[in-house]
Design an enzyme around this catalytic site. Structure first.
Site, PDB file in Angstrom:
ATOM      1  N   ASP A  50      38.228  30.998  48.712  1.00 50.00           N
ATOM      2  CA  ASP A  50      37.837  31.912  47.632  1.00 50.00           C
ATOM      3  C   ASP A  50      36.983  31.188  46.595  1.00 50.00           C
ATOM      4  O   ASP A  50      36.738  29.977  46.689  1.00 50.00           O
ATOM      5  CB  ASP A  50      39.050  32.654  47.042  1.00 50.00           C
ATOM      6  CG  ASP A  50      39.726  31.911  45.907  1.00 50.00           C
ATOM      7  OD1 ASP A  50      39.293  30.798  45.585  1.00 50.00           O
ATOM      8  OD2 ASP A  50      40.685  32.468  45.335  1.00 50.00           O
ATOM      9  N   LYS A  72      31.575  35.145  48.691  1.00 54.04           N
ATOM     10  CA  LYS A  72      30.115  35.238  48.715  1.00 54.04           C
ATOM     11  C   LYS A  72      29.656  36.690  48.694  1.00 54.04           C
ATOM     12  O   LYS A  72      30.276  37.564  49.285  1.00 54.04           O
ATOM     13  CB  LYS A  72      29.609  34.583  49.994  1.00 54.04           C
ATOM     14  CG  LYS A  72      28.168  34.237  49.968  1.00 54.04           C
ATOM     15  CD  LYS A  72      27.851  33.447  51.208  1.00 54.04           C
ATOM     16  CE  LYS A  72      26.362  33.245  51.332  1.00 54.04           C
ATOM     17  NZ  LYS A  72      26.060  32.507  52.541  1.00 54.04           N
ATOM     18  N   MET A 184      42.969  34.926  33.521  1.00 48.84           N
ATOM     19  CA  MET A 184      41.883  35.929  33.538  1.00 48.84           C
ATOM     20  C   MET A 184      41.837  36.715  32.227  1.00 48.84           C
ATOM     21  O   MET A 184      41.621  37.925  32.226  1.00 48.84           O
ATOM     22  CB  MET A 184      42.086  36.905  34.720  1.00 48.84           C
ATOM     23  CG  MET A 184      42.001  36.223  36.065  1.00 48.84           C
ATOM     24  SD  MET A 184      42.419  37.294  37.453  1.00 48.84           S
ATOM     25  CE  MET A 184      44.189  37.300  37.395  1.00 48.84           C
TER      26      MET A 184
HETATM   27  N1  SAH Z   1      46.285  31.596  41.835  1.00 53.44           N
HETATM   28  C1  SAH Z   1      45.626  30.969  40.706  1.00 53.44           C
HETATM   29  C2  SAH Z   1      45.223  31.988  39.648  1.00 53.44           C
HETATM   30  C3  SAH Z   1      44.119  32.904  40.128  1.00 53.44           C
HETATM   31  S1  SAH Z   1      43.615  34.032  38.913  1.00 53.44           S
HETATM   32  C4  SAH Z   1      46.552  29.902  40.100  1.00 53.44           C
HETATM   33  O1  SAH Z   1      47.699  29.807  40.483  1.00 53.44           O
HETATM   34  O2  SAH Z   1      46.076  29.143  39.255  1.00 53.44           O
HETATM   35  C5  SAH Z   1      42.167  33.255  38.299  1.00 53.44           C
HETATM   36  C6  SAH Z   1      42.390  32.734  36.899  1.00 53.44           C
HETATM   37  O3  SAH Z   1      43.158  31.531  36.952  1.00 53.44           O
HETATM   38  C7  SAH Z   1      41.133  32.364  36.160  1.00 53.44           C
HETATM   39  O4  SAH Z   1      40.496  33.487  35.612  1.00 53.44           O
HETATM   40  C8  SAH Z   1      41.689  31.444  35.099  1.00 53.44           C
HETATM   41  O5  SAH Z   1      42.321  32.179  34.069  1.00 53.44           O
HETATM   42  C9  SAH Z   1      42.776  30.712  35.863  1.00 53.44           C
HETATM   43  N2  SAH Z   1      42.291  29.428  36.402  1.00 53.44           N
HETATM   44  C10 SAH Z   1      42.150  29.090  37.681  1.00 53.44           C
HETATM   45  N3  SAH Z   1      41.716  27.815  37.804  1.00 53.44           N
HETATM   46  C11 SAH Z   1      41.574  27.347  36.545  1.00 53.44           C
HETATM   47  C12 SAH Z   1      41.173  26.093  35.979  1.00 53.44           C
HETATM   48  N4  SAH Z   1      40.815  25.062  36.748  1.00 53.44           N
HETATM   49  N5  SAH Z   1      41.179  25.978  34.636  1.00 53.44           N
HETATM   50  C13 SAH Z   1      41.555  26.993  33.844  1.00 53.44           C
HETATM   51  N6  SAH Z   1      41.936  28.198  34.312  1.00 53.44           N
HETATM   52  C14 SAH Z   1      41.955  28.368  35.645  1.00 53.44           C
END
Ligand code: SAH
Length: 276
Positions: A50, A72, A184
């Protein structure tokens, strides 16, 4: 096989026909991938990645393995969730070792649940490999505990908006004492501030925003509930970023230092209120 999997043979997940392994890729830094995830990627025939997954992980794949960028845009529009599920089902039924790679942990947001049930409905065996979620990475970056026991005994993970594009149910955080981690949430931050204030969070409650946690471009910004919308716009914060709201943020190593820099006019005053 390395020494650790020799000692823990049950941790030896393997890809096999008719099965999809959903792997949490962690927050972005490749070395935050679990050893189990590395093994599974090395053995995969096809990997559906993803948008938040670090492209560098492609280097783990063996020759001939296929990396599909599932986020994509095709012909001007992003592939639907169902398209990706169908492609995974097809590949698993064709006998491929299929890996689904998603950012952070599979079980938190990003439609992991829809994929698990979509695959299971098609009779596909599903296995999950946990990953480091963004909340853990953000707390690590700013060096504080999400549940510092002198401050709170609970943390709630919420999404900035639910599936109907509404604010999430915030009833679990009534009272304003627990830590709230918003995934998010950049686009809906102002609404969230109002909703949390109604739930009892003071405008002076400390807030950390962590953008691209664990990656070289990572930024950690501080403010309060009142200044959060201003912090996001004045610092041009972009996704992926996480918002952490709660008094635990004031234990972060950067809290006072950042306040001294005063990037936001009201921060010093608010921080004073938070500690007063
Ligand atoms: N499954 C993922 C979350 C997916 S939702 C998890 O467990 O982290 C996507 C959101 O996760 C983004 O919009 C952001 O809010 C957060 N996120 C994911 N990677 C991030 C990162 N490296 N730094 C900050 N926020 C992050």
């Amino acid at each position: 096989m390395n020494a650790i999997s020799d000692r823990f043979p049950r941790a030896e997940a393997t890809a096999s026909q008719g099965k999809v392994i959903l792997v949490g890729a962690g927050p972005g830094a490749p070395d935050l991938l679990t050893q189990r995830a590395v093994r599974v990627l090395e053995n995969a025939d096809i990997v559906f990645a993803d948008g938040l997954v670090n492209d560098d992980l492609q280097s783990l794949l063996r020759d001939g393995a296929i990396w599909v960028d599932a986020a994509k845009r095709v012909g001007g529009k992003t592939k639907s969730q169902q398209d990706t599920i169908d492609e995974m089902i097809g590949a698993a039924q064709a006998g491929k070792s299929v890996v689904r790679l998603k950012g952070g942990d599979i079980s938190l947001f990003a439609r992991g649940g829809e994929e698990i049930s979509g695959l299971q409905r098609a009779g596909i065996e599903v296995e999950l490999i946990p990953g480091v979620t963004a909340a853990s990475a953000a707390a690590a970056s700013a060096a504080f505990s999400l549940t510092h026991r002198d401050i709170t005994s609970a943390v709630t993970f919420v999404t900035g908006h639910n599936v109907r594009e509404e604010l999430p149910d915030l009833s679990p955080v009534d009272g304003g004492s627990q830590t709230v981690v918003v995934y998010m949430g950049i686009g809906t931050a102002s609404d969230l501030v109002s909703a949390l204030t109604e739930k009892g969070y003071k405008p002076s409650t400390p807030v950390a925003v962590v953008e691209r946690a664990s990656l070289p471009e990572e930024r950690v910004l501080y403010g309060t509930l009142r200044t959060l919308p201003h912090v996001l716009t004045s610092q041009s914060v972009e996704s992926p970023a996480l918002i952490v709201v709660g008094n635990v943020v004031s234990t972060s190593r950067g809290w006072w230092r950042t306040e001294a820099l005063a990037p936001v006019a009201q921060t010093a005053h608010d921080a004073h209120l938070a500690h007063g």
